[in-house]
Design a protein around this motif. Structure first.
Motif, short mmCIF file in Angstrom:
data_model
loop_
_atom_site.label_atom_id
_atom_site.label_comp_id
_atom_site.label_asym_id
_atom_site.label_seq_id
_atom_site.Cartn_x
_atom_site.Cartn_y
_atom_site.Cartn_z
N ALA A 18 0.82 -1.20 0.00
CA ALA A 18 0.00 0.00 0.00
C ALA A 18 0.85 1.26 0.00
N CYS A 19 2.07 1.14 0.50
CA CYS A 19 2.97 2.30 0.53
C CYS A 19 3.50 2.65 -0.85
N VAL A 20 3.51 1.65 -1.78
CA VAL A 20 4.16 1.85 -3.07
C VAL A 20 3.46 2.89 -3.93
N PRO A 21 2.13 2.78 -4.21
CA PRO A 21 1.51 3.78 -5.07
C PRO A 21 1.56 5.18 -4.48
N VAL A 22 1.46 5.27 -3.15
CA VAL A 22 1.57 6.59 -2.52
C VAL A 22 2.97 7.14 -2.72
N ALA A 23 3.97 6.27 -2.58
CA ALA A 23 5.36 6.71 -2.68
C ALA A 23 5.68 7.22 -4.08
N LEU A 24 5.08 6.61 -5.11
CA LEU A 24 5.37 7.01 -6.48
C LEU A 24 4.86 8.41 -6.80
N GLN A 25 3.86 8.89 -6.03
CA GLN A 25 3.29 10.19 -6.28
C GLN A 25 3.71 11.22 -5.23
N ALA A 26 4.46 10.78 -4.24
CA ALA A 26 4.78 11.65 -3.11
C ALA A 26 6.20 12.18 -3.21
N GLN A 27 6.52 13.04 -2.27
CA GLN A 27 7.84 13.65 -2.22
C GLN A 27 8.79 12.75 -1.45
N PHE A 28 9.95 12.46 -2.04
CA PHE A 28 10.86 11.48 -1.47
C PHE A 28 11.82 12.13 -0.49
N ILE A 29 11.97 11.52 0.69
CA ILE A 29 12.98 11.93 1.66
C ILE A 29 14.09 10.90 1.63
N PRO A 30 15.31 11.29 1.31
CA PRO A 30 16.37 10.31 1.11
C PRO A 30 16.55 9.32 2.26
N SER A 31 16.74 9.79 3.50
CA SER A 31 17.02 8.83 4.56
C SER A 31 17.09 9.48 5.92
N ALA A 32 17.07 8.63 6.94
CA ALA A 32 17.41 9.02 8.31
C ALA A 32 18.36 7.96 8.84
N ILE A 33 19.37 8.38 9.57
CA ILE A 33 20.36 7.48 10.15
C ILE A 33 20.30 7.64 11.66
N LYS A 34 20.18 6.50 12.37
CA LYS A 34 19.98 6.55 13.82
C LYS A 34 20.89 5.55 14.52
N ILE A 35 21.31 5.90 15.72
CA ILE A 35 22.09 5.00 16.57
C ILE A 35 21.49 5.05 17.97
N GLY A 36 21.47 3.90 18.66
CA GLY A 36 20.84 3.90 19.97
C GLY A 36 21.12 2.66 20.77
N TYR A 37 20.18 2.33 21.65
CA TYR A 37 20.37 1.28 22.66
C TYR A 37 19.03 0.59 22.87
N LEU A 38 19.08 -0.75 23.00
CA LEU A 38 17.87 -1.54 23.25
C LEU A 38 18.15 -2.55 24.35
N SER A 39 17.18 -2.73 25.25
CA SER A 39 17.30 -3.69 26.34
C SER A 39 16.20 -4.74 26.21
N PRO A 40 16.45 -5.82 25.44
CA PRO A 40 15.42 -6.86 25.25
C PRO A 40 15.25 -7.71 26.51
N LYS A 41 14.10 -8.36 26.62
CA LYS A 41 13.81 -9.17 27.80
C LYS A 41 14.70 -10.41 27.87
N ASP A 42 14.91 -11.10 26.74
CA ASP A 42 15.63 -12.37 26.74
C ASP A 42 17.02 -12.27 26.12
N ALA A 43 17.61 -11.07 26.11
CA ALA A 43 18.96 -10.90 25.59
C ALA A 43 19.63 -9.76 26.34
N GLN A 44 20.95 -9.74 26.31
CA GLN A 44 21.68 -8.66 26.95
C GLN A 44 21.46 -7.35 26.18
N PRO A 45 21.44 -6.20 26.87
CA PRO A 45 21.30 -4.91 26.18
C PRO A 45 22.41 -4.72 25.16
N GLY A 46 22.05 -4.06 24.06
CA GLY A 46 23.04 -3.88 23.00
C GLY A 46 22.80 -2.67 22.15
#
Length: 216
Positions: A18-46
Motif C-alpha cells: 500500500a505504501c508503493v503507489p503513494v510513494a510514487l506520487q509523493a515527495q521522497f525523503i532520502p534517509s534518516a540514520i539513527k544509533i541507539g540502545y535496546l534492552s530486550p527481555k531475553d537478551a543482553q542490552p546492546g
C-alpha cells in the motif's frame, strides 16, 4: 499467544504494498540514520543502528520502510596468571572461555507523524510493523564446541521523539522507543502431538538519536 502471531503475513504484505503507489506520487525523503540502545527481555542490552527511507504524503504524514540492526557481543574472560611488572606496566595473562554474538535485523513498513511546534523544533510519532530475523553464534572454548541459532517472527516498533532543524535539508532527532518481537525456531510436535518450539522474547525499551536528511 502473542497478538503478532495472529496477524496473517498477507496483511503485512498488503500494508507494505500500500505504501508503493503513494510513494510514487509523493515527495521522497532520502534517509534518516539513527544509533541507539535496546534492552530486550531475553537478551543482553546492546547497540541499535538503523536507517529509514520515507515518502512525504503531506506536511505531517510520511510512509516508508526502515530497519534497525541490534548487535551484542560478549566475551567471558578469566585471569590465569597474576599481574607482573614489565617495562613500566602491569601485565596479566588472560584467557577467553566463552564468546557469543547476537544480531537481530527487522524489516518494517513505517508511518511517521511529524508535528512542528516552531520554526526549528517539533515532535514526531513513529510506528512500524514487520518481520524480524535473529542470528546467534556461540563459541565455547572450554568445551571446544560452537553453535549457531537462527530465529524469525513478526515484530512491531513504536516511538515518540523530537526533531531540531539544523539546515535546509537536515535535522537532529531523538526518540524513546518500545520494540516488540517474539522470534522462534525448531517448530515441531511433542510426543503427545502438541506444537512445540524454541522462542526468544526481544521485547523491550530503548532510545535512538540521529540525523534526518531530506525535505524538512
Amino acid at each position: 499467544m502473542s497478538i503478532l502471531k495472529k496477524i496473517p503475513l498477507g496483511i503485512l504484505g498488503a500494508f507494505v504494498l500500500a505504501c508503493v503507489p503513494v510513494a510514487l506520487q509523493a515527495q521522497f525523503i532520502p534517509s534518516a540514520i539513527k544509533i541507539g540502545y535496546l534492552s530486550p527481555k531475553d537478551a543482553q542490552p546492546g547497540l541499535l543502528l538503523g536507517t529509514e527511507m520515507t515518502f512525504k504524503v503531506d506536511e505531517t504524514v510520511e510512509l516508508g520502510v526502515s530497519t534497525n540492526l541490534f548487535y551484542k557481543n560478549y566475551k567471558q574472560l578469566s585471569v590465569v596468571a597474576a599481574p607482573g611488572y614489565a617495562a613500566g606496566i602491569n601485565e596479566r595473562v588472560v584467557q577467553q572461555e566463552l564468546e557469543y554474538s547476537t544480531f537481530s535485523l527487522p524489516l518494517y513498513a513505517i508511518v511517521n507523524v511529524v508535528i512542528p511546534t516552531g520554526r526549528y523544533f517539533g515532535y514526531q510519532l513513529h510506528g512500524g510493523l514487520g518481520y524480524e530475523f535473529l542470528f546467534n553464534k556461540e563459541n565455547n572454548y572450554l568445551e571446544q564446541k560452537s553453535e549457531r541459532r537462527f530465529y524469525k517472527g513478526l515484530s512491531w516498533i513504536s516511538s515518540v521523539g523530537f526533531h531540531y532543524i539544523i539546515g535546509s535539508r537536515s535535522a537532529l532527532i531523538g526518540e524513546v522507543l518500545y520494540h516488540s518481537a517474539r522470534v522462534s525456531r525448531n517448530r515441531s510436535e511433542s510426543a503427545e502431538g502438541l506444537p512445540v518450539w524454541s522462542e526468544v522474547n526481544l521485547s523491550g525499551f530503548g532510545f535512538r538519536f540521529g540525523i534526518r536528511l531530506g525535505m524538512m
